[in-house]
Scaffold this active site. Structure first.
Site, PDB file in Angstrom:
ATOM      1  N   GLY A  91       0.857  -1.185   0.000  1.00 17.56           N
ATOM      2  CA  GLY A  91       0.000   0.000   0.000  1.00 17.56           C
ATOM      3  C   GLY A  91       0.884   1.222   0.000  1.00 17.56           C
ATOM      4  CB  ALA A 124       4.224  -0.575   1.797  1.00 18.21           C
ATOM      5  CG  HIS A 160       6.014  -2.154  -7.180  1.00 19.60           C
ATOM      6  ND1 HIS A 160       5.006  -2.984  -7.606  1.00 19.60           N
ATOM      7  CD2 HIS A 160       5.780  -1.926  -5.866  1.00 19.60           C
ATOM      8  CE1 HIS A 160       4.189  -3.238  -6.593  1.00 19.60           C
ATOM      9  NE2 HIS A 160       4.646  -2.613  -5.523  1.00 19.60           N
ATOM     10  CD  GLU A 195       4.927  -4.874 -10.709  1.00 19.21           C
ATOM     11  OE1 GLU A 195       4.402  -5.497 -11.645  1.00 19.21           O
ATOM     12  OE2 GLU A 195       4.441  -3.829 -10.232  1.00 19.21           O
TER      13      GLU A 195
END
Length: 241
Positions: A91, A124, A160, A195
């Site tokens: 998040g 996160a 990411h 990813e």
């Protein structure tokens, strides 16, 4: 002190995958096939519907024999203390660290993991395993007490990770942003995770896994520029610890 066990996943999805689909093999390999109690920290969610977030995680991991319990603000410490594993979802990294500081959980999490409790995070949740959250991709929508994070790793993580220059776009690329961090913090390397990839630390050994190659950014000693190194699947990165 027992050896820390940490699984830091870059993301919850990869390409067109289902939610947490790429993470399932990593998590199963990390925790095994025995029934395990997990305390899930959902504070990176901006919606604050923590039960809904946990249900989404439970549904994604329903093929695994784990009991996942939501860590709510009102009983966070007791839920973390009683469970066998700490899991931290993705998040907004600033929101996540803000809430952890606000609830006085930083040392609770750190001490439990340092004592041998497995830690699993993605996005996160992986960012906060580093020295600071200075290499997150997120916007600072809320100000945490400090950028200082859990410090399980003596380096930074950039999840990411992708570096692509878009034609006609004049903003900085990801690499240019990371270079800025390296110039200001020359002694701290950055492990950049595409990813669908992960870092796993067990028995003081740190390994990288993933179909895509990762990238290590670091400041070359004695030089006035930063360097990069390609990291391949199954690479041993223990030299960074």
């Amino acid at each position: 002190m027992l050896s820390k066990r940490i699984l830091a996943l870059s993301s919850s999805t990869s390409g067109n995958s289902a939610y947490l689909e790429p993470a399932i093999p990593f998590i199963k390999n990390f925790l095994g096939s025995k029934s395990t109690n997990i305390g899930f920290i959902p504070f990176a969610s901006v919606d604050k519907n923590y039960e809904k977030y946990t249900c989404k995680v439970k549904e994604a991991l329903k093929s695994l024999p784990y009991n996942i319990e939501t860590v709510f603000s009102k009983n966070a410490k007791s839920i973390i203390d009683k469970n066998d594993v700490i899991m931290v979802g993705g998040g907004n990294t600033f929101k996540l660290l803000h809430d952890i500081y606000q609830l006085n959980l930083l040392n609770t999490i750190r001490e439990k993991v340092n004592a041998g409790t497995p830690y699993i995070g993605w996005s996160a949740g992986s960012n906060i395993t580093a020295q600071t959250i200075g290499t997150t991709n997120d916007m600072p929508i809320v100000e945490p007490k400090s950028f200082s994070a859990l410090k399980f790793f003596p380096f930074q993580i950039n999840p990411h990770y992708i570096n692509k220059k878009i034609k006609g776009f004049n903003g900085e690329t990801r690499d240019q942003r990371l270079e800025e961090f390296i110039k200001i913090n020359p002694g701290i390397p950055i492990v950049c995770l595409p990813e669908g990839t992960a870092l796993k630390m067990e028995n003081n050994v740190l390994k990288y896994s993933g179909k895509e190659s990762a990238t290590l950014f670091y400041f070359k000693k004695g030089k006035e520029y930063f360097s990069r190194k390609v990291i391949h699947h199954k690479s041993d990165l223990s030299y960074l610890l």
